[in-house]
Design a protein around this motif. Structure first.
Motif, PDB file in Angstrom:
ATOM      1  N   ASP A  33       0.814  -1.220   0.000  1.00 38.86           N
ATOM      2  CA  ASP A  33       0.000   0.000   0.000  1.00 38.86           C
ATOM      3  C   ASP A  33       0.848   1.270   0.000  1.00 38.86           C
ATOM      4  N   TYR A  34       2.002   1.225   0.678  1.00 40.44           N
ATOM      5  CA  TYR A  34       2.769   2.479   0.767  1.00 40.44           C
ATOM      6  C   TYR A  34       3.363   2.878  -0.574  1.00 40.44           C
TER       7      TYR A  34
ATOM      8  N   ARG B  76       1.590   2.676  -3.299  1.00 33.62           N
ATOM      9  CA  ARG B  76       0.463   3.421  -3.868  1.00 33.62           C
ATOM     10  C   ARG B  76       0.411   4.818  -3.254  1.00 33.62           C
ATOM     11  N   THR B  77       0.668   4.894  -1.935  1.00 33.22           N
ATOM     12  CA  THR B  77       0.717   6.210  -1.288  1.00 33.22           C
ATOM     13  C   THR B  77       1.777   7.086  -1.953  1.00 33.22           C
TER      14      THR B  77
ATOM     15  N   ARG C 269       2.914   6.922  -4.999  1.00 35.83           N
ATOM     16  CA  ARG C 269       2.457   7.396  -6.311  1.00 35.83           C
ATOM     17  C   ARG C 269       1.420   8.503  -6.134  1.00 35.83           C
ATOM     18  N   ALA C 270       0.538   8.340  -5.143  1.00 34.40           N
ATOM     19  CA  ALA C 270      -0.518   9.338  -4.924  1.00 34.40           C
ATOM     20  C   ALA C 270       0.070  10.671  -4.482  1.00 34.40           C
ATOM     21  N   LYS C 271       1.273  10.639  -3.893  1.00 34.15           N
ATOM     22  CA  LYS C 271       1.963  11.870  -3.522  1.00 34.15           C
ATOM     23  C   LYS C 271       2.425  12.650  -4.736  1.00 34.15           C
TER      24      LYS C 271
ATOM     25  N   LEU D 234       4.947  11.089  -6.809  1.00 32.72           N
ATOM     26  CA  LEU D 234       6.239  10.554  -7.238  1.00 32.72           C
ATOM     27  C   LEU D 234       6.044   9.764  -8.527  1.00 32.72           C
TER      28      LEU D 234
ATOM     29  N   ARG E 246       6.905   6.707 -11.131  1.00 34.97           N
ATOM     30  CA  ARG E 246       7.089   5.312 -10.759  1.00 34.97           C
ATOM     31  C   ARG E 246       8.552   4.995 -10.444  1.00 34.97           C
TER      32      ARG E 246
ATOM     33  N   ARG F 259      12.832   5.628  -3.980  1.00 31.05           N
ATOM     34  CA  ARG F 259      12.736   6.237  -2.657  1.00 31.05           C
ATOM     35  C   ARG F 259      12.071   5.317  -1.631  1.00 31.05           C
ATOM     36  N   HIS F 260      11.108   4.528  -2.063  1.00 27.30           N
ATOM     37  CA  HIS F 260      10.348   3.742  -1.088  1.00 27.30           C
ATOM     38  C   HIS F 260      10.477   2.240  -1.280  1.00 27.30           C
TER      39      HIS F 260
ATOM     40  N   ASN G 110      13.069  -1.215   1.307  1.00 21.41           N
ATOM     41  CA  ASN G 110      12.201  -2.258   1.817  1.00 21.41           C
ATOM     42  C   ASN G 110      12.538  -3.617   1.205  1.00 21.41           C
TER      43      ASN G 110
END
Lengths: 315, 531
Positions: free
Chosen positions: A211-212, A214-215, A217-219, A221, A223, A229-230, A234
């Motif tokens: 989910d993060y 997707r968060t 991308r919604a910010k 950023l 792809r 970055r995220h 991970n």
């Protein structure tokens, strides 16, 4: 966090203690007399007796174990029976080849695998991904010694960029040493890189479904930037585990590659010691390898701590 | 003025029609609700607005933001819209944040991206935004990581990310579904405040009519990818037109026929002064965190008991203790007088008398087994106790169990992924019923279901319990469900029962302050009588 490190450190000490006992028992206390085993069936009884005295086999087992461990702690690994040289010095000499080779190979494998795996994950199901998956499948399947021989044929014999084997020693200069280790490192690294790239790909694919992401991308950023970055950090968590295992393997498991390239490494040392029944060398090298594996695992645990704040405990 | 506008939006994905001719507006300074059940296309509508649809989606129609058409924009232009003009809030606060980044950095990232701030200025600004959503830096330092925050606090961070760059529109996809009622009330109030103060146009996607009734200015009901009814909120509840809207409301206010038990109730389960603490793993000493602090209650044979409380109050610990899955530190749990945990091990005779139905109909089945084997699982608990049915007898038994929960006998040869969420919960109930237990624990068993399916499952539970004189403990955070399905209720807080009694009495005339808080926080449907 300090608790975590302390716990890991204590379990490291415990693991070392247990494995030293196991190695000692297997080699020295197992049925059969080490001295007569080392000398073979045709040995004279007085020769055997002399070796028994030299090895300290006439002393109680506990005392032998304690003096073995204490000796190792002080860097005294005993005297090799076949070479009549201090085992500690022999191991140190070989480590100067094996350790740089392992690090070299690991660095190559990581540098290749992480970007390739990430690239494949980002293009899942497209041509680039298919190519990576095919190539890594091949890399996993091909035995590294065969690949090593291909490298020798191509780069040492045909193109003559590298020498076909041997090691000039670091005295000959850093460049010379690195040149000599390059083909073996590549031969070791590529199959490892193939495995690591596949792990990286699947780890990153798992992360991309989170989910993060997707968060992110919604910010706003893009792809690639969201992945960078995220996603990457991970995805590194499972990759670190494999890296630790691979380093241990590269250090101890390079026997065949060392044979192919005629390198005076640890693997060759153990191999020769086993064929010559030099139990003192075998015992010490095995203990050293166990120590390295346990240390590397400890370092991997510390790396987890660095990557994943959830392990640091609530502060 | 309309901030976001969908006109004749049609969406196809993998050969299926997801959205069909969807048109509606999200005006600035208002809350627009899009309601419908799972699979109706609500979330796809949100993703379409963000242009973050899954690969292969074919879209027709127009989505405009102000006077800008989003459908024609390229990726880099869209990156300038997302986060800057449209913010998005997701359902799952637990997983919506990057676990490896401090919360301040995650909020600041939006600001660096869209306002061109340097990292230091962005962090200062991020602190201000976090303070605005109720996470002031002195209590919640921005170097905290998500795992150090509760679900409600994480959702505040997600909201902070969404509003950081002062967007015109915020899309909230089930923003409070995963939260407790009191936290939900706080988050809803925060969203309302942001709309009122900043003039944001809020598109709120939810399945919960009660939440909508409280919040929305305008309501659009979506069913199978189509908007079937649109009306201002007050008129919607007064005079809804479409049969589906009415069915949704009926399901939300569904009344279960709970037949009063006939026989004089004998005590079945006795829980007496149960205590349980969890130790934080430590090196030399264990830090102790009490989860149950002296819990006592009885359930009579055939009794229907509810247990309500917020997450972390000890509900699940209690359920595990009753099931004999975990030992307890002190106190006693007995079923018909026999202890659930005996001599350092769970008592197998008692264990088979208690079965459980869990919340997640997707996670609580082994996906590689057929339904027959899944349902037959509890028979292992009977091993050695009686001769087990084999072959045809076993199939007949499982067939009967499936019929009892409203499925067909030949469903036993299918795999679990072939069933919907509601059907899976039916299978879970069949599994729990198979060995005729005396007590079933329903642990949030209907929380993951749509309202209409939930109503059916509640009917099924009531029906089965009446037929078999079955007692149950119904654990939930949903007060509406408790009212429907239980005779008595326990209210739990921080490991203690703070109030108990007949359900209607507790919910209508709560005595304890905490029960009152819970009831006040629960969103309520307006008292309307649609003709």
């Amino acid at each position: 966090m300090i608790q975590f490190v302390m716990r890991r450190f204590l379990s490291l000490i415990a693991a070392l203690a247990v494995s030293s006992v196991v190695i000692f028992l297997v080699i020295e206390v197992a049925p059969g007399d080490p001295a007569s085993f080392m000398l073979g069936i045709n040995a004279q009884p007085d020769t055997v007796a002399a070796l028994r005295a030299e090895l300290g086999l006439d002393q109680p087992k506990l005392q032998r174990y304690v003096s073995w461990v204490l000796g190792m702690l002080q860097g005294d690994f005993g005297i090799s029976y076949t070479y009549r040289a201090p085992v500690g010095q022999m191991i140190a000499d070989r480590l100067w080849v094996s350790l740089p080779l392992a690090i070299y190979a690991l660095a190559l494998s990581t540098l290749i695998a992480i970007p390739v795996g990430a690239y494949a994950a980002a293009r899942r199901g497209r041509a680039g991904d298919m190519m990576v998956m095919g190539a890594t499948q091949l890399g996993v399947a091909v035995p590294n010694f065969w690949f090593a021989m291909l490298l020798v044929l191509m780069f040492a014999i045909k193109l003559q960029w590298f020498s076909a084997g041997g090691f000039p020693g670091w005295e000959a200069g850093l460049g010379q040493g690195i040149m000599a280790l390059s083909l073996p490192a590549i031969a070791l690294a590529l199959p490892q890189a193939a495995i690591l790239a596949r792990i990286m790909r699947s780890a990153l694919l798992d992360v991309l479904g989170e989910d993060y992401m997707r968060t992110a991308r919604a910010k706003g950023l893009s792809r690639p930037r969201a992945i960078w970055r995220h996603g990457m950090r991970n995805a590194m968590i499972p990759v670190l585990t494999i890296l630790g295992l691979q380093f241990s393997f590269l250090l101890a498991g390079a026997i065949i590659i060392e044979q192919v390239f005629y390198l005076p490494g640890l693997g060759r040392l153990v191999f020769q010691a086993i064929t010559q029944r030099d139990l003192i060398v075998v015992e010490s090298v095995v203990m050293l390898l166990v120590f390295t594996v346990i240390m590397v695992n400890f370092l991997v645990d510390l790396a987890y701590l660095w990557v994943d704040p959830r392990l640091r405990g609530d502060g | 003025m309309s901030a976001l506008c969908f006109s004749a939006l049609t969406l196809r994905l993998a050969g299926r029609d997801i959205l069909h001719d969807v048109s509606f507006e999200v005006p600035a300074g208002q809350i627009t609700a899009l309601i419908g059940e799972s699979g109706s296309g609500k979330s796809m509508t949100a993703l379409a607005a963000m242009q973050l649809l899954p690969a292969g989606a074919q879209m027709r129609g127009r989505i405009t933001l102000g006077d800008q058409d989003l459908t024609g924009l390229d990726e880099s232009a869209l990156c300038q819209i997302r986060g800057r003009k449209i913010g998005m809030i997701f359902q799952e606060p637990m997983s919506a944040l990057n676990p490896l980044q401090p919360i301040g950095a995650q909020v600041a990232e939006t600001l660096i991206l869209h306002q061109g701030l340097d990292p230091r200025a962005a962090m200062t600004q991020a602190q201000a935004v976090l303070a605005r959503v109720g996470l002031p830096a002195d209590q919640f330092p921005p170097d905290r990581y998500p795992h150090q925050l509760s679900g409600g606090q994480r959702q505040r961070v997600v909201i902070a990310i969404a509003i950081a760059a002062k967007p015109d529109v915020v899309i909230a996809d089930e923003p409070t579904t995963a939260l407790d009622v009191t936290t939900q009330a706080q988050i809803l109030a925060l969203l309302r405040q942001l709309v009122d103060e900043d003039g944001i146009g809020l598109l709120m996607i939810t399945h919960d009519l009660a939440v909508v009734a409280q919040m929305a200015d305008m309501i659009h009901v979506m069913r199978r990818g189509e908007i079937v009814e649109s009306a201002p909120a007050d008129r919607f509840f007064r005079a809804m037109q479409h049969p589906y809207s009415k069915a949704l409301l009926a399901a939300s206010t569904h009344q279960v026929d709970l037949i009063a038990p006939t026989a004089a109730p004998a005590p079945l389960l006795c829980v007496h002064d149960v205590r349980r603490s969890y130790g934080a793993p430590g090196l030399w000493r264990r830090a102790v965190k009490p989860a149950l602090r002296g819990v006592s209650f009885d359930i009579a044979a055939g009794g229907r008991m509810g247990l309500v409380g917020e997450s972390g109050c000890g509900k699940s610990t209690l359920a595990r203790a009753i099931l004999g899955l975990d030992p307890i530190d002190a106190g006693s749990i007995t079923l018909n007088g026999a202890p659930v945990w005996r001599g350092g091990a769970p008592n197998p005779d008692i264990r088979r008398q208690i079965q459980v139905v869990f919340q997640d109909p997707f996670g609580s089945f082994n996906p590689r087994h057929k339904v027959q084997r899944l349902i037959a699982e509890p028979l292992h608990a009977l091993r050695g106790a009686a001769s087990l049915p084999q072959g045809a007898a076993l199939r007949a038994m499982i067939g009967d169990a499936l019929i009892e929960v409203g499925l067909r006998p030949d469903d036993m040869d299918r795999y679990i992924h072939e069933f919907s969420g509601g059907q899976r919960q039916r299978i879970a109930i069949a599994r729990a019923l198979l060995i005729r237990p005396q007590l079933i624990i329903f642990d949030e068993a209907v929380s993951a279901l749509d309202v209409s399916v939930r109503a059916q499952i509640l009917d099924l539970i009531a029906d089965i319990s009446a037929r078999h004189g079955l007692a149950y403990l119904f654990i939930t955070h949903d007060l509406t469900v408790v009212r429907e399905i239980t005779d008595d209720v326990l209210v739990m807080r921080a490991g203690q029962i703070v109030e108990s009694g007949p359900t209607a009495q507790v919910l209508d005339a709560p005595q304890h302050a905490y029960t009152k808080t819970l009831l006040a926080a629960a969103p309520r449907l307006p008292q309307t009588h649609p003709e």
